[in-house]
Design an enzyme around this catalytic site. Structure first.
Site, mmCIF file in Angstrom:
data_model
loop_
_atom_site.group_PDB
_atom_site.id
_atom_site.type_symbol
_atom_site.label_atom_id
_atom_site.label_comp_id
_atom_site.label_asym_id
_atom_site.label_seq_id
_atom_site.Cartn_x
_atom_site.Cartn_y
_atom_site.Cartn_z
ATOM 1 C CG HIS A 221 -2.019 1.056 1.055
ATOM 2 N ND1 HIS A 221 -3.091 0.922 0.205
ATOM 3 C CD2 HIS A 221 -2.150 2.278 1.614
ATOM 4 C CE1 HIS A 221 -3.850 1.989 0.270
ATOM 5 N NE2 HIS A 221 -3.304 2.839 1.116
ATOM 6 C CB VAL B 73 0.312 6.763 0.436
ATOM 7 C CG1 VAL B 73 -0.571 5.632 0.934
ATOM 8 C CG2 VAL B 73 1.478 6.981 1.408
ATOM 9 C CG ASP C 90 -7.421 1.649 2.846
ATOM 10 O OD1 ASP C 90 -7.248 0.704 3.656
ATOM 11 O OD2 ASP C 90 -7.655 2.806 3.206
ATOM 12 N NE ARG D 266 -12.523 5.972 5.099
ATOM 13 C CZ ARG D 266 -12.377 6.933 6.022
ATOM 14 N NH1 ARG D 266 -13.439 7.406 6.660
ATOM 15 N NH2 ARG D 266 -11.186 7.416 6.314
ATOM 16 C CB ALA D 267 -10.508 -1.348 6.558
ATOM 17 C CG ASN D 268 -14.506 -4.632 7.608
ATOM 18 O OD1 ASN D 268 -14.659 -5.835 7.532
ATOM 19 N ND2 ASN D 268 -13.687 -4.082 8.503
#
Length: 347
Positions: free
Chosen positions: A119, A121, A134, A197-199
């Site tokens: 991940h 960024v 994400d 929110r990850a889910n």
């Protein structure tokens, strides 16, 4: 106000001038505007409003030069609208750019030792050997759409493997829901937060990915089984008001609207494509989420109750300290839920 009118207000708020406001400034190339664009495309496909398509094309024209900087997984999100724009406009540039980015992902994007996309960024931060939920929405969705566009089994198989790897390392075997991240180096889930929110990124992203790659390659039972367990677990944590707490197994934490909208959308979309059964439990959970999201949107289209940008935090308690403010991803996930509802109801 009807759901279609509410969706229109949410979209209108997204395209206002929010220069300098990290959460709402759409004029840069990164994941936050990217989620907004993905949602706008969904809104266009549901409502057929030509002004939405026109906005998307003009946004690309204004911002495409900004995409030429450092490629990172989290900034792939805006490219996810390119396959649809190619189909709609027959402009080969969109197809060629999609293939170029897909090839970069396959050949050059940093990977963890488990072969998940690391991940990465745009911010000055490094998350070496970390797998975040994400990534499924921010990058794998794009790869799946490009696989569908060009009929590539290579891209489709990579998208499928990324979904399976992420589910395998992030899914909590005891509850079925996902932890926010996995550290391949220390072989743990770091703070082990079941962050809502990850889910949502996975709940919403996987049905969209399956819809794209399903005609290209077979979808294995493992994916279906793990996704069904995810949704079942998520519904068990839904609060009576229809929302999920920002860390879902901590009902005393504040309710988080963006993640709740993404989960509600994911349940609806998964039922539509047959990834999960269309039954009373699933439908009731989606309906409760929709009602709660509608009550979180102001008359001028601002979605409230959205937590700010959130890396994997050092402790579960730290998630409760993340401030709440309007963001394009909050607007976007709500818009996706509203658009899908309008499509079904014929509004």
């Amino acid at each position: 106000m009807t759901i279609s009118n509410t969706a229109q207000q949410v979209w209108q708020e997204m395209i206002q001038d929010h220069t300098g406001n990290w959460g709402m400034d759409i004029e840069h190339w990164d994941w936050v505007p990217g989620v907004g664009l993905i949602a706008m495309l969904e809104y266009y496909e549901a409502a057929g409003k030509p002004e939405v398509l026109s906005y998307l094309k003009k946004w690309i024209e204004r911002n495409k030069e900004k995409a030429k900087g450092t490629k990172v997984i989290n900034s792939i999100a805006p490219f996810a609208i390119f396959p649809a724009l190619y189909r709609l406009e027959n402009d080969e540039w969109f197809r060629d750019e999609a293939v170029r980015i897909a090839e970069w992902m396959i050949a050059e994007a940093p990977r963890t030792r488990e072969m998940a996309f690391e991940h990465t960024v745009t911010e000055n931060a490094v998350f070496s050997e970390q797998v975040w939920a994400d990534t499924i929405f921010m990058a794998v969705l794009f790869l799946a759409r490009t696989a569908s566009l060009v009929g590539s089994t290579k891209y489709a198989e990579e998208a499928l493997q990324q979904v399976l790897i992420h589910l395998n390392v992030l899914q909590d075997e005891s509850t079925g829901v996902l932890f926010h991240g996995w550290n391949c180096d220390s072989a743990d889930h770091m703070s082990a937060a079941r962050w809502t929110r990850a889910n949502a990124w996975v709940a919403a992203g996987v049905p969209l990915i399956v819809k794209e790659i399903g005609p290209v390659i077979p979808i294995p039972d493992e994916l279906k089984m793990r996704y069904e367990r995810l949704i079942s677990g998520l519904i068990s944590y839904q609060q009576e008001d229809g929302l999920w707490s920002t860390v879902m197994d901590h009902p005393d934490f504040y309710r988080e609207v963006s993640g709740s909208a993404g989960i509600g959308y994911g349940i609806r979309k998964a039922m539509e494509i047959g990834l999960i059964e269309r039954n009373d439990r699933h439908q009731a959970a989606a309906d409760r989420a929709l009602a709660a999201i509608l009550s979180s949107i102001s008359e001028d289209g601002v979605v409230s109750g959205v937590s700010g940008g959130t890396p994997v935090m050092k402790s579960i308690a730290a998630y409760q300290e993340i401030p709440q403010y309007p963001t394009l991803y909050g607007q976007g996930l709500a818009l996706m839920l509203l658009a899908d509802t309008c499509r079904d109801s014929g509004e």
